[in-house]
Design a protein around this motif. Structure first.
Motif, PDB file in Angstrom:
ATOM      1  N   LEU A 184      -4.354  -3.647  -4.792  1.00 59.40           N
ATOM      2  CA  LEU A 184      -4.256  -3.163  -3.576  1.00 59.40           C
ATOM      3  C   LEU A 184      -2.929  -3.702  -2.831  1.00 59.40           C
ATOM      4  CD1 LEU A 184      -7.508  -3.228  -1.462  1.00 59.40           C
ATOM      5  CD2 LEU A 184      -6.348  -1.358  -2.190  1.00 59.40           C
ATOM      6  N   ALA A 185      -2.559  -4.895  -3.152  1.00 60.75           N
ATOM      7  CA  ALA A 185      -1.295  -5.590  -2.682  1.00 60.75           C
ATOM      8  C   ALA A 185       0.048  -4.951  -3.388  1.00 60.75           C
ATOM      9  CB  ALA A 185      -1.333  -7.022  -2.567  1.00 60.75           C
ATOM     10  N   ILE A 186      -0.185  -4.651  -4.560  1.00 65.83           N
ATOM     11  CA  ILE A 186       0.985  -4.192  -5.509  1.00 65.83           C
ATOM     12  C   ILE A 186       1.491  -3.071  -4.991  1.00 65.83           C
ATOM     13  CG2 ILE A 186       1.775  -3.418  -7.534  1.00 65.83           C
ATOM     14  CD1 ILE A 186      -0.410  -5.430  -8.866  1.00 65.83           C
ATOM     15  N   VAL A 187       0.796  -1.977  -4.309  1.00 53.52           N
ATOM     16  CA  VAL A 187       1.252  -0.812  -4.070  1.00 53.52           C
ATOM     17  C   VAL A 187       2.213  -0.755  -2.695  1.00 53.52           C
ATOM     18  CG1 VAL A 187       0.409   1.612  -3.169  1.00 53.52           C
ATOM     19  CG2 VAL A 187      -1.153   0.418  -4.904  1.00 53.52           C
ATOM     20  N   PRO A 188       1.868  -1.371  -1.736  1.00 48.68           N
ATOM     21  CA  PRO A 188       2.838  -1.592  -0.605  1.00 48.68           C
ATOM     22  C   PRO A 188       4.038  -2.394  -1.060  1.00 48.68           C
ATOM     23  CG  PRO A 188       0.719  -2.565  -0.340  1.00 48.68           C
ATOM     24  CD  PRO A 188       0.538  -1.984  -1.441  1.00 48.68           C
ATOM     25  N   LEU A 189       3.867  -3.291  -1.993  1.00 49.44           N
ATOM     26  CA  LEU A 189       5.129  -4.259  -2.369  1.00 49.44           C
ATOM     27  C   LEU A 189       6.129  -3.285  -2.999  1.00 49.44           C
ATOM     28  CD1 LEU A 189       5.300  -7.310  -2.110  1.00 49.44           C
ATOM     29  CD2 LEU A 189       4.821  -7.463  -4.534  1.00 49.44           C
ATOM     30  N   LEU A 190       5.322  -2.238  -4.255  1.00 42.20           N
ATOM     31  CA  LEU A 190       6.532  -1.710  -4.751  1.00 42.20           C
ATOM     32  C   LEU A 190       6.976  -0.488  -3.697  1.00 42.20           C
ATOM     33  CD1 LEU A 190       4.551  -0.980  -8.159  1.00 42.20           C
ATOM     34  CD2 LEU A 190       6.523  -2.168  -7.695  1.00 42.20           C
ATOM     35  N   TYR A 191       6.258  -0.277  -2.811  1.00 46.50           N
ATOM     36  CA  TYR A 191       6.581   0.752  -1.808  1.00 46.50           C
ATOM     37  C   TYR A 191       7.857   0.557  -1.025  1.00 46.50           C
ATOM     38  CZ  TYR A 191       6.867   4.257   1.987  1.00 46.50           C
ATOM     39  OH  TYR A 191       7.429   5.019   2.843  1.00 46.50           O
ATOM     40  N   ILE A 192       7.798  -0.742  -0.382  1.00 55.85           N
ATOM     41  CA  ILE A 192       8.674  -1.486   0.220  1.00 55.85           C
ATOM     42  C   ILE A 192       9.955  -1.760  -0.609  1.00 55.85           C
ATOM     43  CG2 ILE A 192       7.231  -2.261   2.207  1.00 55.85           C
ATOM     44  CD1 ILE A 192       7.628  -4.945   1.100  1.00 55.85           C
ATOM     45  N   ALA A 193       9.777  -2.094  -1.747  1.00 57.20           N
ATOM     46  CA  ALA A 193      11.000  -2.230  -2.694  1.00 57.20           C
ATOM     47  C   ALA A 193      11.870  -0.859  -2.641  1.00 57.20           C
ATOM     48  CB  ALA A 193      10.462  -2.799  -3.796  1.00 57.20           C
TER      49      ALA A 193
END
Ligand code: ADP
Length: 493
Positions: free
Chosen positions: A104-113
Motif C-alpha cells: 500500500l505504501a509503495i503506490v503513493p511513494l512512486l506516485y509522489i516520485a
C-alpha cells in the motif's frame, strides 16, 4: 543492450527448458539454471534503479533529491514485496500484514516520485530557499560585472526549480551567461525558439515543452532567463513559475545596478582623464604668462607706463591663483591614478610653514595674519612640497571664505606623537552636515559656490595628511569661523 540480451536469453532458456510455473514442482538441472538466470536478471533489473537513483540524488537540488530518493525507496519496496511473495505462505499473519501494508505504501511513494504535489515540493525546497535569501544578498552586492552576476544567478535559478541547464539572453539577443549547456547550443535554442519574442508580451514566465522562459525587464530592454528541464527535473508547476518571477526581479535589479556602476566608473575615469589632460595642457601657457609678467615687473623688457605697471601685481597674483589650481588638478589626477608618491625628508615644519605662508602672502594681504610658533625646530619626516601644498590650501581657503580685515591665526605646536599646524579664520563657517562631506572630491558647500574653487583642495590635503600617517580635521561653526588642524607624526617613519 547487454541487459536486453540477458533478459531475452534467460526467457528463451526458461521456455526451452519448459520451466514449470509451480515453484513446488521438481526441477531438472537445466530448469534450475533457467530459474537462477531469470531470478538473477530480475534482481538486477530491480537493484540497478535503486542504486542508480540513490546515487543520482547526491549533490542535486533538494526537490530533485527527494524525488529520486522516493523513486529508489519505491523500487526497494517492490523488491521486498516480491521476496515476501516468493517465500509463499512461510510467514506468520503479522508479517503478511506488514507485507500488505508495504504494498500500500509503495503506490503513493512512486506516485509522489513521478508527480510530486505542490505542498511537498514547497516543503522539500524550504531549506534551500533560506540559503537563497542569503546568497541573493551576496550575489547582488558583490558581483563585479554582469556576466559574473548572470552566471551566479543561473546557478541559483537551477537549484530553485531543479533545472538541468540554463542560460540568460541579454536585451540585444546575445547570450550573457550559460550553465550546463554550451554557448552555441544555447544560441541555437534561443534562435530556433525565438525565445525573446515568446515573452515579449506580459511579465510572467512561460512554459514551453522542456523550457521555462522568464522575462527579465532590464532598463534598456527585455532579456530572458531560460531554464531547461532534464531527465530528473520535477515538473515546472505554477509554484516554480512564481518563484522564478520573484527571483527574476532581483536579478534584473542586480544586472541594472552593475550596468549603472560601470557607467559611473566610466564617467569617473573620463573626469580624471579630463583633469589630467586639461591641467597638463594649461600648465605650459601659464608658465609662459607668469614668466613674462615677472620679467615685465622686474623691468627686464624695458620701461612701462606707470599706470600699466600698477596692474602687474594683480595680474601676477591672478596667474598664481590659476597656477595653484592647475597644480591641484595635476596632483588630484596623480592621486586618482595611484601615482602620487611622497618624497619624504626630515625637515623642520616651522620652517616649511613659514615658506608656505610666504608663498601665499599676496592672497593674505587683506587679512590680519597672526603666527604662533615654537622657538625651536619641530622636525618630522615629510614630503616638503606636499606639506607646503596643504598649508597653502588651508591659508587660501581661510582668506577666500572669510571677510577682508578679519584675523587668520596660524598655530604650530607639537605633542608626544604629532607636529600640529592649525589655521583658524573668522569666516562664514561650515555647518555639521556640510562638514560630513567636506573632504570628498569635487564637493563644494552650496552657500559658497560664488567663490572660485575646484572642490579638490581639502580632499587632496586630507589624502596627503593621511599618506604621511597624519590627519586633517575641521572644527567649525556657521557664522563664527573654522579651524583646520593638520597633523603629521614626528617620529621617524
Ligand atoms: P575649493 O575651495 O577649491 O572649493 P576645497 O576642497 O578647498 O575646494 O574646499 C571645499 C569646500 O569647503 C569649499 O568649496 C568651501 O565651501 C568649504 N570650505 C573650505 N575651507 C573653508 C573655510 N575655511 N571656511 C568655510 N568654508 C570652507
Amino acid at each position: 543492450m547487454n541487459l536486453s540480451v540477458a533478459i531475452v536469453g534467460a526467457g528463451a532458456l526458461a521456455v526451452y527448458s519448459q520451466l514449470p510455473s509451480n515453484p513446488q514442482s521438481q526441477h531438472s538441472s537445466l530448469q534450475t539454471v533457467a530459474l537462477v538466470a531469470l531470478l538473477g536478471v530480475w534482481t538486477f533489473c530491480i537493484l540497478e534503479p535503486i542504486v542508480r537513483f540513490s546515487m543520482a540524488a547526491g549533490g542535486r537540488p533538494l526537490v530533485e533529491r527527494a524525488r529520486l530518493v522516493a523513486l529508489s525507496l519505491g523500487y526497494a519496496g517492490l523488491l521486498i514485496v516480491v521476496l515476501f511473495a516468493g517465500a509463499g505462505g512461510a510467514f506468520t499473519p503479522v508479517l503478511s500484514l506488514l507485507a500488505n501494508l508495504l504494498v500500500l505504501a509503495i503506490v503513493p511513494l512512486l506516485y509522489i516520485a513521478f508527480f510530486p504535489p505542490t505542498f511537498l515540493r514547497r516543503f522539500w525546497r524550504q531549506p534551500e530557499q533560506e540559503q537563497l535569501r542569503l546568497a541573493l544578498h551576496d550575489l547582488l552586492l558583490y558581483s563585479p560585472d554582469r556576466a559574473t552576476l548572470a552566471n551566479r544567478a543561473l546557478a541559483w535559478s537551477q537549484r530553485l526549480v531543479g533545472g538541468e541547464s540554463s542560460f540568460i539572453i541579454d536585451r540585444d539577443g546575445a547570450i550573457l551567461a550559460t550553465r550546463g549547456i554550451d554557448r552555441p547550443q544555447a544560441e541555437s535554442v534561443s534562435n530556433s525558439k525565438e525565445l525573446l519574442k515568446s515573452v515579449s508580451n506580459g511579465q510572467h514566465p512561460k512554459r514551453d515543452d522542456d523550457y521555462v522562459i522568464v522575462p527579465l525587464d532590464l532598463q534598456k530592454g527585455r532579456g530572458a532567463m531560460v531554464i531547461v528541464s532534464g531527465r530528473f527535473t520535477p515538473l515546472f508547476g505554477d509554484e516554480e513559475l512564481a518563484l522564478l518571477r520573484d527571483y527574476a526581479t532581483s536579478i534584473t535589479a542586480g544586472l541594472d545596478r552593475v550596468t549603472l556602476n560601470s557607467r559611473i566608473a566610466g564617467l569617473e575615469r573620463a573626469k580624471t582623464d579630463f583633469l589630467n589632460i586639461a591641467s597638463h595642457e594649461l600648465r605650459g601657457p601659464m608658465t609662459v604668462i607668469k614668466g613674462y609678467l615677472t620679467m615685465l615687473e622686474a623691468g627686464a623688457l624695458g620701461d612701462m607706463a606707470s599706470k600699466a605697471r600698477s596692474v602687474l601685481p594683480l595680474l601676477i597674483s591672478k596667474s598664481d591663483e590659476v597656477n595653484w589650481m592647475i597644480e591641484q588638478m595635476i596632483e588630484a589626477s596623480r592621486l586618482e591614478e595611484g601615482r602620487l608618491a611622497l618624497k619624504k625628508r626630515r625637515r623642520d615644519i616651522v620652517d616649511l610653514t613659514e615658506t608656505a605662508v610666504e608663498g601665499v602672502k599676496v592672497l593674505l594681504m587683506g587679512h590680519d595674519l597672526t603666527f604662533n610658533k615654537p622657538h625651536i625646530p619641530v622636525d618630522a619626516d615629510v614630503d616638503p612640497e606636499r606639506f607646503q601644498m596643504v598649508i597653502r590650501n588651508l591659508l587660501s581657503n581661510a582668506s577666500k571664505y572669510s571677510p577682508t580685515g578679519t584675523q587668520i591665526d596660524v598655530d604650530i605646536h607639537r605633542n608626544t606623537e604629532n607636529a600640529i599646524v592649525s589655521v583658524t579664520d573668522q569666516g562664514v563657517g561650515i555647518s555639521r552636515e556640510d562638514q560630513a562631506n567636506l573632504f570628498t572630491r569635487f564637493v563644494r558647500v552650496e552657500s559658497t559656490e560664488h567663490v572660485k574653487g575646484t572642490g579638490l583642495g581639502l580632499w587632496l590635503s586630507r589624502e596627503i595628511a593621511r599618506m604621511h600617517g597624519g590627519n586633517l580635521t575641521v572644527d567649525s561653526e556657521v557664522g563664527r569661523g573654522s579651524t583646520f588642524t593638520f597633523s603629521v607624526p614626528v617620529d621617524h617613519a
